[in-house]
Design an enzyme around this catalytic site. Sequence first.
Site, PDB file in Angstrom:
ATOM      1  N   ASN A  98      42.457   9.858  31.725  1.00  0.00           N
ATOM      2  CA  ASN A  98      41.754   8.775  32.011  1.00  0.00           C
ATOM      3  C   ASN A  98      42.143   7.695  30.959  1.00  0.00           C
ATOM      4  OD1 ASN A  98      39.951   6.553  32.444  1.00  0.00           O
ATOM      5  ND2 ASN A  98      38.270   7.685  31.233  1.00  0.00           N
TER       6      ASN A  98
ATOM      7  N   LYS B  49      41.568   4.791  30.519  1.00  0.00           N
ATOM      8  CA  LYS B  49      40.670   3.551  30.280  1.00  0.00           C
ATOM      9  C   LYS B  49      41.122   2.419  30.321  1.00  0.00           C
ATOM     10  CE  LYS B  49      38.479   7.146  27.388  1.00  0.00           C
ATOM     11  NZ  LYS B  49      37.229   7.333  26.583  1.00  0.00           N
TER      12      LYS B  49
ATOM     13  N   HIS C 191      31.429   7.606  34.716  1.00  0.00           N
ATOM     14  CA  HIS C 191      31.760   8.047  33.442  1.00  0.00           C
ATOM     15  C   HIS C 191      30.414   7.293  32.499  1.00  0.00           C
ATOM     16  CE1 HIS C 191      34.098   7.727  29.743  1.00  0.00           C
ATOM     17  NE2 HIS C 191      35.008   8.647  30.382  1.00  0.00           N
TER      18      HIS C 191
ATOM     19  N   GLU D 225      31.056   5.789  29.858  1.00  0.00           N
ATOM     20  CA  GLU D 225      31.130   4.188  29.312  1.00  0.00           C
ATOM     21  C   GLU D 225      30.676   3.386  30.516  1.00  0.00           C
ATOM     22  OE1 GLU D 225      35.372   4.772  28.365  1.00  0.00           O
ATOM     23  OE2 GLU D 225      34.519   6.094  26.725  1.00  0.00           O
TER      24      GLU D 225
ATOM     25  N   GLU E 285      30.998  15.879  30.087  1.00  0.00           N
ATOM     26  CA  GLU E 285      31.324  15.137  29.178  1.00  0.00           C
ATOM     27  C   GLU E 285      30.337  14.918  27.947  1.00  0.00           C
ATOM     28  OE1 GLU E 285      35.391  13.443  29.931  1.00  0.00           O
ATOM     29  OE2 GLU E 285      33.785  11.758  30.473  1.00  0.00           O
TER      30      GLU E 285
ATOM     31  N   GLY F 282      35.461  10.249  22.796  1.00  0.00           N
ATOM     32  CA  GLY F 282      36.388   9.424  21.864  1.00  0.00           C
ATOM     33  C   GLY F 282      36.032   9.420  20.300  1.00  0.00           C
TER      34      GLY F 282
ATOM     35  N   SER G  12      37.128  14.508  23.476  1.00  0.00           N
ATOM     36  CA  SER G  12      38.190  14.711  22.574  1.00  0.00           C
ATOM     37  C   SER G  12      39.069  16.031  22.462  1.00  0.00           C
ATOM     38  CB  SER G  12      37.316  14.786  21.066  1.00  0.00           C
ATOM     39  OG  SER G  12      36.713  13.685  20.994  1.00  0.00           O
TER      40      SER G  12
ATOM     41  N   GLY H  82      41.084  11.599  27.553  1.00  0.00           N
ATOM     42  CA  GLY H  82      40.846  10.162  27.260  1.00  0.00           C
ATOM     43  C   GLY H  82      42.158   9.907  26.430  1.00  0.00           C
ATOM     44  N   GLY H  83      41.824   9.496  25.352  1.00  0.00           N
ATOM     45  CA  GLY H  83      42.807   9.322  24.083  1.00  0.00           C
ATOM     46  C   GLY H  83      44.270  10.124  24.229  1.00  0.00           C
TER      47      GLY H  83
HETATM   48  C1  PEP Z   1      36.942  10.448  28.483  1.00  0.00           C
HETATM   49  O1  PEP Z   1      37.397   9.237  28.828  1.00  0.00           O
HETATM   50  O2  PEP Z   1      36.687  10.775  29.503  1.00  0.00           O
HETATM   51  C2  PEP Z   1      37.263  11.338  27.434  1.00  0.00           C
HETATM   52  C3  PEP Z   1      36.826  12.371  27.347  1.00  0.00           C
HETATM   53  O3  PEP Z   1      37.731  10.522  26.379  1.00  0.00           O
HETATM   54  P1  PEP Z   1      38.628  11.390  25.029  1.00  0.00           P
HETATM   55  O4  PEP Z   1      39.227  12.370  25.578  1.00  0.00           O
HETATM   56  O5  PEP Z   1      39.276  10.076  24.287  1.00  0.00           O
HETATM   57  O6  PEP Z   1      37.307  11.999  24.355  1.00  0.00           O
END
Ligand code: PEP
Length: 254
Positions: A10, A12, A95, A97, A165, A171, A211, A232-233
Site C-alpha cells: 500500500n 498510500k 483502511h 486511515e 491491522e 506506520g 510495520s 505500507g512503508g
Molecule cells: C498499511 O498501510 O496498511 C500499513 C500497515 O502501513 P505500515 O506497513 O507502514 O505500518
Amino acid sequence: MSRTPFIAGNWKMNTNIEEAVALIKTMQPQLNKIQGVEKVLCPPFISLNAARGVTRGSTVKLGAQNMFYEEKGAYTGEISPLMLKDLCDYVIIGHSERRQYFGETDDIINKKLKAAVTHNLKPVLCVGETSEENEAGQTKEVIGGQLIKCADKLYFMSGMVIAYEPLWAIGTGKNASGNEANRTINFIRQFISRMHGSGIANTVRILYGGSVTAANISEFMREPDIDGALVGGASLKADDFVSIVRQASEIKGL
Ligand code: PEP
C-alpha cells in the site's frame, strides 16, 4: 488447507506517476521470479493506468487504495468502481486511515464492499483495534463488531481478503509479535467460521499489517493462521518489498 500467500504493498499518498512506474520497473523483474505468492501493488489512483501498462503480462497484480460506492454522479473528487474495474483486480476498503481521517464508518465500508464485488473487484477489508481498545482488552469485541457489520457471505464468495491491522502498529515501527497477530487472526477465522461456516473460514486469506519489514516478515509467515501481509512503508523500498515477497514464498509459497 492450503491458501496462496498474499503480499500487498500500500503506497498510500506517495509517488507521482513517473516515480510509481520507475518503482514498479525496479521491482517487477525480481517479483516475477518469485513463485507461489500473490503479489499486489496499490499505487495512488493517478498511477493505476500507467501501472497497468507496465505490469501487463507480469505476475504482479494491482489494487486501488480506496473507492466510492456509487457508480457515477455528482460526487466531486471520488472514484467509482466502474472507473477501477478495468484497471485493477483488488481494492483496499476500510483502511484505518480512511476511518480515522475521512470519517468512514462500517456502514460506508459495507456499501463500498458491496459495490466492489458487484463490479468484480476483490476487496481487501481492513479491520483492527486502537491502542486504547487493545489495552482495555476489547480487541475481539471491536473486530467482531467490524466483521458483523462488514463481512457478508457474498463478499467472501468474491475472493475478499481480510487484513488485520492494529492501529497502534500502522506506520509506528511498533509491530505486533507474530504470536499476538496469529492469536487475533485465529480469532477472526473462528468468528468467520461461526458466521459463514468452516468452508469459507478455511479458505479466506487473512493478512497481518502494521510495520511489516523485511526483518520481521518471517515471524508472521511462520504462524499457521497468517497468510501474508499488507505492507505500507516497506513497500516503497524495492529491495525490502522483494525480500518480503521472497521470504513469504520460501516459508509458505505454494
Ligand atoms: C498499511 O498501510 O496498511 C500499513 C500497515 O502501513 P505500515 O506497513 O507502514 O505500518
